[in-house]
Write an enzyme that holds these catalytic residues in place. Structure first.
Site, PDB file in Angstrom:
ATOM      1  N   THR A  39      -1.820  37.209   7.996  1.00  0.00           N
ATOM      2  CA  THR A  39      -3.056  36.459   7.443  1.00  0.00           C
ATOM      3  C   THR A  39      -4.290  35.706   8.574  1.00  0.00           C
ATOM      4  O   THR A  39      -3.600  34.844   9.186  1.00  0.00           O
ATOM      5  CB  THR A  39      -2.292  35.678   6.709  1.00  0.00           C
ATOM      6  OG1 THR A  39      -1.250  34.764   7.764  1.00  0.00           O
ATOM      7  CG2 THR A  39      -0.957  36.418   5.573  1.00  0.00           C
ATOM      8  N   LYS A  53       4.690  20.606   6.676  1.00  0.00           N
ATOM      9  CA  LYS A  53       4.403  19.959   5.690  1.00  0.00           C
ATOM     10  C   LYS A  53       5.148  20.048   4.075  1.00  0.00           C
ATOM     11  O   LYS A  53       6.391  19.117   4.078  1.00  0.00           O
ATOM     12  CB  LYS A  53       2.907  19.004   5.166  1.00  0.00           C
ATOM     13  CG  LYS A  53       1.670  18.428   6.192  1.00  0.00           C
ATOM     14  CD  LYS A  53       2.433  17.782   7.105  1.00  0.00           C
ATOM     15  CE  LYS A  53       2.239  17.373   8.864  1.00  0.00           C
ATOM     16  NZ  LYS A  53       2.408  18.373   9.386  1.00  0.00           N
ATOM     17  N   ARG A 272       0.895  20.845  23.492  1.00  0.00           N
ATOM     18  CA  ARG A 272       0.630  22.980  23.397  1.00  0.00           C
ATOM     19  C   ARG A 272      -0.644  22.631  24.793  1.00  0.00           C
ATOM     20  O   ARG A 272      -1.158  21.918  25.258  1.00  0.00           O
ATOM     21  CB  ARG A 272      -0.481  22.714  21.959  1.00  0.00           C
ATOM     22  CG  ARG A 272       0.680  22.659  21.126  1.00  0.00           C
ATOM     23  CD  ARG A 272       0.117  22.443  19.771  1.00  0.00           C
ATOM     24  NE  ARG A 272      -0.519  23.678  19.088  1.00  0.00           N
ATOM     25  CZ  ARG A 272       0.101  24.984  18.876  1.00  0.00           C
ATOM     26  NH1 ARG A 272       1.803  24.884  18.964  1.00  0.00           N
ATOM     27  NH2 ARG A 272      -0.436  26.019  18.374  1.00  0.00           N
ATOM     28  N   HIS A 443      -5.792  -3.656  -7.213  1.00  0.00           N
ATOM     29  CA  HIS A 443      -4.448  -4.088  -6.380  1.00  0.00           C
ATOM     30  C   HIS A 443      -3.885  -3.045  -8.236  1.00  0.00           C
ATOM     31  O   HIS A 443      -4.382  -3.409  -8.968  1.00  0.00           O
ATOM     32  CB  HIS A 443      -4.854  -5.316  -6.840  1.00  0.00           C
ATOM     33  CG  HIS A 443      -3.834  -5.920  -7.734  1.00  0.00           C
ATOM     34  ND1 HIS A 443      -3.344  -6.280  -6.335  1.00  0.00           N
ATOM     35  CD2 HIS A 443      -2.551  -6.919  -8.530  1.00  0.00           C
ATOM     36  CE1 HIS A 443      -1.804  -6.666  -6.761  1.00  0.00           C
ATOM     37  NE2 HIS A 443      -1.748  -6.953  -8.027  1.00  0.00           N
TER      38      HIS A 443
END
Length: 464
Positions: A39, A53, A272, A443
């Site tokens: 992929t 994540k 890495r 706000h």
């Protein structure tokens, strides 16, 4: 051009590679991308940013439900159970959707996917599988892989790297993380939230090397409060595996008496390294520097005309968004346009809870260059953070004492990764702290803390 198969050949389909290929094709160049994975998307989409994540988000929701935190907000639940298989399934689904999305974009933009790993056969030619092709421009975008720890064998069962840590079939009772950097803290926090005891062993005296000192100190305090154990200033001298368990031998970084830690799993995350093995760079007349990187000029040209390099294989932070920006820039440079990346304004984010983000110089680095002014605002004084029961963290703005130009911004809060974009954009335009302070912020939002920290640079904060 008849002698060339392609105007542009990109080697690697990670964030930098696929972006470079698509942008080159958009600019009217006949483009191909060589990728040997099943992929597209490289490390980031397959076994890095995206799947991690997905687990981070799911584990945060699990902990919020299981800890009783929701009950304080009026949301009462029955018994909360972990379905780890389902958590993994949604991770894989996210990966499938996004990698498939890149394949769709390749087809839409007429980028040819050469399926296989590429190796140079000359200055303008590569072999991909059984096919040899020539390209007028070749972009090396092969990314990075896990740095091994000498003497420690990764079996992806007991001793794992970041890829293996995404695939654990059960929650370890005790997970030892070797390395207190971004990846170790993110994946360590995933498994802590779903029930593991987590011990982080870091060679340096603080976690998150390269981050602002205040951020490092605050992060360590918050993670300890959450239940993580830290052994800083400590080196791992060995890891042995027996009966499905690991024994980690450690001692003080400066040397000393050895001790051992028993663990169900060990995660090796000490950094890495650039992926250049197998490229046969010698055939193209290229060599790497002492750090294994390919040197380029500001336009991403290598020492060999027609060969370019971007992302993790060149000097600079190994970040997906840096590679993406470089991918756009290199394609535009190849097309005769002007592609530029400001490497002084590249944000970094740690996707723990709370998130940690920074852009520009740390206070220490800024002070080494000259006199600075610093403004700091605690999230405990931010109305939205208090309403959301997220009082931890702060925003810190560092500015030049004479010009007031913003040199760095550092944030710890739940949405720091999103907030840092404003700081990066402001710095790209050469903003002063006053520019930010006098920009109207909606706000109630977390981003008001950036305004207050900017106001604090000149001693004018309202809410502290």
């Amino acid at each position: 051009m008849a002698d060339y198969d392609f105007d542009v050949l990109v080697i690697g389909s990670g964030p930098g590679g696929y972006v470079a290929a698509i942008r080159a094709a958009q600019l009217g160049l006949k483009t191909a991308c060589a990728e040997g994975r099943a992929t597209l998307g490289g490390t980031c989409l397959n076994v890095g940013c995206i799947p991690s994540k997905a687990l981070l988000h799911a584990s945060e929701l699990y902990e919020e439900a299981a800890s009783g935190a929701l009950a304080k907000l009026g949301v009462k639940l029955g018994k909360v159970e972990l379905d780890l298989d389902a958590m993994h399934a949604q991770r894989l689904d996210a990966v499938k959707g996004l990698t498939g999305g890149i394949e769709f974009l390749f087809k839409k933009n007429k980028v040819e996917w050469l399926k296989g790993y590429a190796a140079f056969t000359g200055k303008d030619s590569v072999k991909v599988g059984d096919r040899e092709v020539r390209a007028k421009n070749i972009v090396i975008a092969t990314g990075s892989s896990v740095t091994p720890l000498p003497g420690v064998e990764i079996d992806q069962k007991v001793v794992v790297d970041s890829t293996g840590a995404l695939e654990l079939a059960r929650v370890p009772e005790h997970l030892v993380v070797i390395g207190g950097g971004v990846i170790g803290l993110e994946l360590g926090s995933v498994w802590r939230r779903v029930g593991a005891k987590v011990t982080v062993v870091e060679y340096l005296d603080q976690i998150l090397p390269g981050f602002d000192a205040d951020v490092r100190k605050e992060a360590a305090k918050l993670f300890k409060k959450q239940g993580m154990e830290f052994k800083t200033g400590t080196k791992v001298t060995g890891v042995s595996v027996k009966g499905g368990k690991a024994t980690v031998t450690i001692e003080a970084a400066a040397g000393g008496t050895a001790e051992t830690i028993e663990a169900d799993n060990v995660l090796v995350s000490i950094g890495r390294k650039p992926n250049t093995d197998g490229l046969n760079l010698e055939a193209a007349g290229l060599a790497t520097n002492q750090r294994g990187q390919i040197e380029t000029d500001h336009s991403f040209k290598t020492s060999v005309p027609g060969i370019w390099a971007i992302g993790d294989v060149i000097p600079g932070p190994m970040l997906a968004h840096k590679a993406e920006d470089e991918g756009i820039a290199v394609a535009e440079n190849i097309a005769g346009l002007t592609g530029i990346v400001n490497h002084d304004v590249i944000p970094s984010v740690v996707y723990t809870m709370p998130e940690i983000a920074g852009v520009g110089l740390t206070e220490e680095a800024a002070k080494a260059k000259g006199e600075v002014k610093v403004g700091k605002f605690p999230m405990a004084g931010n109305s939205r953070a208090k309403t959301n029961h997220e009082p931890d963290g702060f925003v810190k703005v560092i500015a030049d004492a004479k010009t007031d130009r913003v040199l760095g911004v550092w944030i710890i809060t739940s949405v720091a990764g999103t907030m840092i974009a404003q700081a990066a954009q402001a710095m790209e335009f050469g903003a002063t702290s006053e520019d930010i302070a006098y920009t109207c912020h909606a706000h109630p939002t977390h981003s008001e803390a950036i305004k207050e920290a900017a106001m604090a640079v000149t001693g004018k904060p309202i809410h502290i």
